[in-house]
Design an enzyme around this catalytic site. Sequence first.
Site, PDB file in Angstrom:
ATOM      1  CE  LYS A 185       2.470   1.535   5.040  1.00  0.00           C
ATOM      2  NZ  LYS A 185       1.038   1.688   5.379  1.00  0.00           N
ATOM      3  CG  ASN A 186       1.268  -0.413   8.566  1.00  0.00           C
ATOM      4  OD1 ASN A 186       1.254   0.683   8.019  1.00  0.00           O
ATOM      5  ND2 ASN A 186       0.866  -1.499   7.952  1.00  0.00           N
ATOM      6  CB  CYS A 198      -8.259   3.065   0.061  1.00  0.00           C
ATOM      7  SG  CYS A 198      -7.922   1.395   0.573  1.00  0.00           S
ATOM      8  NE  ARG A 214      -8.059  -0.113   4.523  1.00  0.00           N
ATOM      9  CZ  ARG A 214      -6.779   0.260   4.413  1.00  0.00           C
ATOM     10  NH1 ARG A 214      -6.314   0.679   3.265  1.00  0.00           N
ATOM     11  NH2 ARG A 214      -5.993   0.251   5.470  1.00  0.00           N
ATOM     12  CG  ASP A 256      -0.370  -5.236   4.908  1.00  0.00           C
ATOM     13  OD1 ASP A 256      -0.084  -4.537   5.883  1.00  0.00           O
ATOM     14  OD2 ASP A 256      -1.479  -5.179   4.335  1.00  0.00           O
ATOM     15  NE  ARG A 258      -0.024   5.758   0.708  1.00  0.00           N
ATOM     16  CZ  ARG A 258      -1.307   5.679   0.996  1.00  0.00           C
ATOM     17  NH1 ARG A 258      -2.195   5.525   0.035  1.00  0.00           N
ATOM     18  NH2 ARG A 258      -1.725   5.737   2.243  1.00  0.00           N
TER      19      ARG A 258
END
Length: 424
Positions: free
Chosen positions: A22-23, A118, A123, A312, A404
């Site tokens: 994803k990143n 968030c 952030r 993460d 997500r």
Amino acid sequence: MDKLLIRGGRPLHGEVAISGAKNAALPALCAALLTPQAVTLRNVPRLRDVATMRALLQRIGVQVQTHGERGGLTLQAADPLDPVAPYELVKTMRASILVLGPLLARCGRARVSLPGGCAIGARPVDQHIRGLQAMGAEIAVEHGYIEARLPPGRSRLRGARITTDMVTVTGTENLLMAATLAEGETVLENAAQEPEVVDLAELLIAMGARIEGHGTRRIHVQGVAALHGAEHHVVADRIEAGTFLCAVAAAGGRARLRHGRADHLDAVIDKLLAAGVEVEAGADGLTVTSPGGAALRAQSFRTTEYPGFPTDMQAQFMALNCVAQGPSAVTETIFENRFMHVQELARLGARIRIDGRTAFVEGGQRLSGAAVMATDLRASASLVIAGLVADGETVVDRIYHLDRGYDQMEVKLRALGADIERLA
Ligand code: EPZ
């Protein structure tokens, strides 16, 4: 609102394929803004965040076509582009900030909504803004928007030496993309070294960018007048792979994670080996074998920038520590509020005490199934792992968070023998 129903207590056996990261996919999609020519990406994961980024790029004027084979996308950002990222899209995904650097470099102006905070922290994006200002951009923040433009008379950003106050992954990526089209040399000091930053640099080089030092704390970029189209295979998702390593470690069993890369997970694998898990690196994947969480030794760790233990993976490994033997201390140094999974794990019977940035986990707990609620992406994964080992039924609510960042996690877990299903 979808939920996951998990009946715990079953070991995991078999093989799953790790999807594209994803990143890495999110910045790669934004890199297509840097050229009017077609950019083809393969191995793009099917995730909510990727769909959100596609929608944002299409609103800006990028044509996006899906390929037949798994995860193929071709993007073409032909002129004219509308360099605006509106609040209603940006508020759902912070990574939208990654269009700022490319739009400024390509169009000379950009209007990007501030992402807002968030669940895991404030952030801010001050480092992104400061770096672009160092490259000559005039940036005002008003009415919740970042208004960026080049000074009158200038058609390009200019190279600069930029030292960010802290290591920032998307900050590095935004500045790297902007620097590829700037006039002269840019040096990014204190750059992020994550594999996703390296993967982006490799795409940019394939597009004609001149970049050296990616993967180290110092990246050199020689700006060029234009970039051209390219094809790129998105790197495998090390966090998805790490999540499945922790799931098999906790539930017990033996599984092969195709495309998983040990060299992107050294810090996590070191802790799993110390806990008593076997992890073998193969030609194209990882094989993990575990006697189950209760037979393992809990491991203390602190999250730091790559190549340290990834933030993460913090929630997922904490779930493992709840059932492994012995006390452990988990310290989160990257985000200020990334322990929301603790209260939910406690509902499953975990005993965890938070003191500032450290969570002290008692270990050796027998978890019992309960209704729990996902609060953010990796917290969701932590609750799924706990549900796999808890006695009885666990229902994880609000799993749109999970969707997500994980491509059909329950389908992959079911393929490994887990008793898990999605409830609409
Ligand atoms: C990226 O977020 C990842 N997201 C995150 O993954 C990951 O947790 C994070 O890097 C850290 O590894 C993407 O790549 C899309 P940072 P990012 O900028 O870039 C502070 C997931 O679960 N900071 O590296 O937003 C910031 O507050 C997500 O997939 C500033 O103060 O993180 C944080 O404390 C969650 N000002 C620290 O730096 C800035 O301008 C690191 O943040 C930028 C960052």
